[in-house]
Design a protein around this motif. Structure first.
Motif, PDB file in Angstrom:
ATOM      1  N   PHE A  79      -0.185 -14.803  -9.721  1.00  0.00           N
ATOM      2  CA  PHE A  79       0.584 -14.044 -10.688  1.00  0.00           C
ATOM      3  C   PHE A  79       1.310 -12.869 -10.026  1.00  0.00           C
ATOM      4  O   PHE A  79       2.405 -12.491 -10.457  1.00  0.00           O
ATOM      5  N   SER A  80       0.720 -12.295  -9.002  1.00  0.00           N
ATOM      6  CA  SER A  80       1.403 -11.235  -8.262  1.00  0.00           C
ATOM      7  C   SER A  80       2.663 -11.766  -7.602  1.00  0.00           C
ATOM      8  O   SER A  80       3.715 -11.118  -7.598  1.00  0.00           O
ATOM      9  N   GLU A  81       2.557 -12.977  -7.049  1.00  0.00           N
ATOM     10  CA  GLU A  81       3.728 -13.604  -6.440  1.00  0.00           C
ATOM     11  C   GLU A  81       4.790 -13.915  -7.483  1.00  0.00           C
ATOM     12  O   GLU A  81       5.988 -13.696  -7.261  1.00  0.00           O
ATOM     13  N   PHE A  82       4.374 -14.419  -8.649  1.00  0.00           N
ATOM     14  CA  PHE A  82       5.320 -14.692  -9.730  1.00  0.00           C
ATOM     15  C   PHE A  82       6.074 -13.418 -10.115  1.00  0.00           C
ATOM     16  O   PHE A  82       7.300 -13.399 -10.215  1.00  0.00           O
ATOM     17  N   GLU A 142       3.489  -2.265 -11.228  1.00  0.00           N
ATOM     18  CA  GLU A 142       4.719  -2.460 -10.449  1.00  0.00           C
ATOM     19  C   GLU A 142       4.705  -1.600  -9.187  1.00  0.00           C
ATOM     20  O   GLU A 142       5.636  -0.851  -8.892  1.00  0.00           O
ATOM     21  N   VAL A 143       3.614  -1.699  -8.452  1.00  0.00           N
ATOM     22  CA  VAL A 143       3.442  -0.956  -7.206  1.00  0.00           C
ATOM     23  C   VAL A 143       3.635  -1.905  -6.032  1.00  0.00           C
ATOM     24  O   VAL A 143       3.068  -2.994  -5.999  1.00  0.00           O
ATOM     25  N   ASP A 144       4.452  -1.487  -5.064  1.00  0.00           N
ATOM     26  CA  ASP A 144       4.685  -2.313  -3.875  1.00  0.00           C
ATOM     27  C   ASP A 144       3.593  -2.113  -2.827  1.00  0.00           C
ATOM     28  O   ASP A 144       3.180  -3.052  -2.166  1.00  0.00           O
ATOM     29  N   MET A 145       3.170  -0.867  -2.660  1.00  0.00           N
ATOM     30  CA  MET A 145       2.084  -0.567  -1.723  1.00  0.00           C
ATOM     31  C   MET A 145       1.429   0.729  -2.153  1.00  0.00           C
ATOM     32  O   MET A 145       2.007   1.509  -2.909  1.00  0.00           O
ATOM     33  N   THR A 146       0.214   0.945  -1.668  1.00  0.00           N
ATOM     34  CA  THR A 146      -0.532   2.137  -2.064  1.00  0.00           C
ATOM     35  C   THR A 146      -1.305   2.690  -0.878  1.00  0.00           C
ATOM     36  O   THR A 146      -1.666   1.954   0.045  1.00  0.00           O
ATOM     37  N   VAL A 147      -1.549   3.983  -0.890  1.00  0.00           N
ATOM     38  CA  VAL A 147      -2.411   4.635   0.097  1.00  0.00           C
ATOM     39  C   VAL A 147      -3.667   5.086  -0.639  1.00  0.00           C
ATOM     40  O   VAL A 147      -3.595   5.871  -1.586  1.00  0.00           O
ATOM     41  N   GLN A 148      -4.815   4.580  -0.196  1.00  0.00           N
ATOM     42  CA  GLN A 148      -6.079   4.864  -0.858  1.00  0.00           C
ATOM     43  C   GLN A 148      -7.088   5.442   0.131  1.00  0.00           C
ATOM     44  O   GLN A 148      -7.100   5.087   1.307  1.00  0.00           O
ATOM     45  N   ASP A 156      -7.982  -9.227   0.285  1.00  0.00           N
ATOM     46  CA  ASP A 156      -6.814  -9.811  -0.374  1.00  0.00           C
ATOM     47  C   ASP A 156      -5.540  -8.994  -0.171  1.00  0.00           C
ATOM     48  O   ASP A 156      -4.521  -9.283  -0.805  1.00  0.00           O
ATOM     49  N   VAL A 157      -5.565  -7.962   0.659  1.00  0.00           N
ATOM     50  CA  VAL A 157      -4.363  -7.179   0.929  1.00  0.00           C
ATOM     51  C   VAL A 157      -4.301  -6.864   2.421  1.00  0.00           C
ATOM     52  O   VAL A 157      -5.308  -6.904   3.127  1.00  0.00           O
ATOM     53  N   PRO A 278      -0.045  -6.020  -0.790  1.00  0.00           N
ATOM     54  CA  PRO A 278      -0.203  -7.474  -0.879  1.00  0.00           C
ATOM     55  C   PRO A 278       0.677  -8.151   0.167  1.00  0.00           C
ATOM     56  O   PRO A 278       1.835  -7.755   0.368  1.00  0.00           O
ATOM     57  N   ARG A 279       0.121  -9.138   0.838  1.00  0.00           N
ATOM     58  CA  ARG A 279       0.855  -9.753   1.951  1.00  0.00           C
ATOM     59  C   ARG A 279       2.195 -10.342   1.514  1.00  0.00           C
ATOM     60  O   ARG A 279       3.168 -10.326   2.254  1.00  0.00           O
ATOM     61  N   GLY A 280       2.254 -10.853   0.288  1.00  0.00           N
ATOM     62  CA  GLY A 280       3.502 -11.415  -0.196  1.00  0.00           C
ATOM     63  C   GLY A 280       4.608 -10.381  -0.305  1.00  0.00           C
ATOM     64  O   GLY A 280       5.789 -10.701  -0.142  1.00  0.00           O
ATOM     65  N   HIS A 281       4.249  -9.112  -0.560  1.00  0.00           N
ATOM     66  CA  HIS A 281       5.252  -8.066  -0.691  1.00  0.00           C
ATOM     67  C   HIS A 281       5.967  -7.794   0.619  1.00  0.00           C
ATOM     68  O   HIS A 281       7.107  -7.306   0.632  1.00  0.00           O
TER      69      HIS A 281
END
Length: 314
Positions: A79-82, A142-148, A156-157, A278-281
């Protein structure tokens, strides 16, 4: 029969996706704008289609089975890819926007100092910055990347350490005057953040202290609140080096056991700020460019003074 796998209905997978995240039929129903009964029917349809039990009822709660946990990993990725594909190709004013989420502390103490350089290197990129303490939902938010903040234990990321965040044991001078040895920490309220519950235990192990009776502690949502509590003398806190050095210089806090007493803690026990995507991003040119820029920065540059305070703030 040609041996081709037949996928379950998409609506059933959508319902499963929502229930797996919320662990609640009602909350999943609210998200999907349907009734809990409709969600339950979709889950039943999916279980019948797969011939697998996905959820077990425990009172009013439902718990995912091992099969559900495994399936949720792949459905989430799908669903993230979709969502990413649709967002990128639709004629939306946001299609060229890159959404970066970070913890508030990283944004304030690290990222903002570098944003002018980012604008110079990538002037055409439309960056949107949000801050959040908790891990975002990449698709929903709707986040492309995050710093945690954490220890790099995300699956999975794509996970990359940007900068370590070692801690310094700090307290007011009044409390510090009574702390002569590590075991004395057990006599005081210990302050930490809710994400670092095992950090004090790691510190005690490192210092050779047997916790004995359960010591009192207070967990805060964010590092800024914990720092204020430390300054107010509520207990002994774990501060990041920049904050600790600032407060030690001012005389508001001391490092009673020495500023460097935790310097040789094992690497796996030292938290830090990690860039997650996410790797797809990373297939999107703008996201990949921002990721490369983030990874290439020296985030400690100009943050720490050349001559930090000595052990007790001298």
């Amino acid at each position: 029969m040609n041996g081709k796998l037949r996928l379950p209905p998409l609506n059933a997978l959508r319902a499963f996706h929502a229930v797996a995240r919320h662990k609640s039929l009602r909350q999943a129903a609210d998200e999907l704008y349907v009734t809990p009964q409709a969600v339950g029917q979709q889950i039943k349809l999916l279980e019948e289609s797969l011939q697998v039990t996905l959820f077990e009822r425990k009172g009013r709660a439902i718990e995912p089975t091992e099969s559900a946990v495994l399936l949720a990993h792949y459905v989430e990725a799908g669903f993230s890819e979709f969502a990413e594909g649709v967002r990128r190709i639709t004629r939306s004013p946001y299609r060229d926007r890159i959404n970066l989420n970070t913890s508030p502390y990283f944004a304030t103490n690290y990222l903002l100092r570098h944003l002018s350089e980012f604008r110079e290197e990538m002037p055409g990129l439309d960056l949107r910055l949000t801050t959040m303490i908790d891990m975002p939902d990449f698709a929903r938010d709707e986040v492309d990347m995050t710093v945690q903040w954490g220890y790099g234990k995300w699956s999975d990321v794509e996970c990359t350490l940007l900068v370590q965040d070692p801690k310094i044991i700090c307290c007011t001078p009044e409390i510090g005057a009574k702390l002569r040895k590590p075991a004395d920490l057990l006599d005081y309220t210990l302050l930490d953040t809710v994400k670092s519950k095992h950090l004090w235990n790691d510190i005690f192990q490192h210092l050779g202290v047997e916790p004995g009776e359960q010591h009192g502690s207070i967990g805060f949502d964010d590092a800024a609140s914990m720092r204020r509590a430390t300054l107010q003398g509520i207990g002994v806190g774990l501060l990041s080096p920049h904050d600790a050095d600032t407060d030690i210089r001012s005389g508001d806090l001391v490092a009673p056991l020495g500023r460097n007493i935790l310097d040789d803690m094992p690497e796996e026990q030292v938290p830090g700020f990690y860039l997650l995507v996410p790797r797809g991003h990373l297939r999107v040119q703008g996201v990949a460019a921002l990721h490369r820029w983030m990874v290439a920065q020296d985030w400690n540059r100009e943050l720490f003074p050349k001559h930090p305070p000595t052990a007790n703030g001298g």
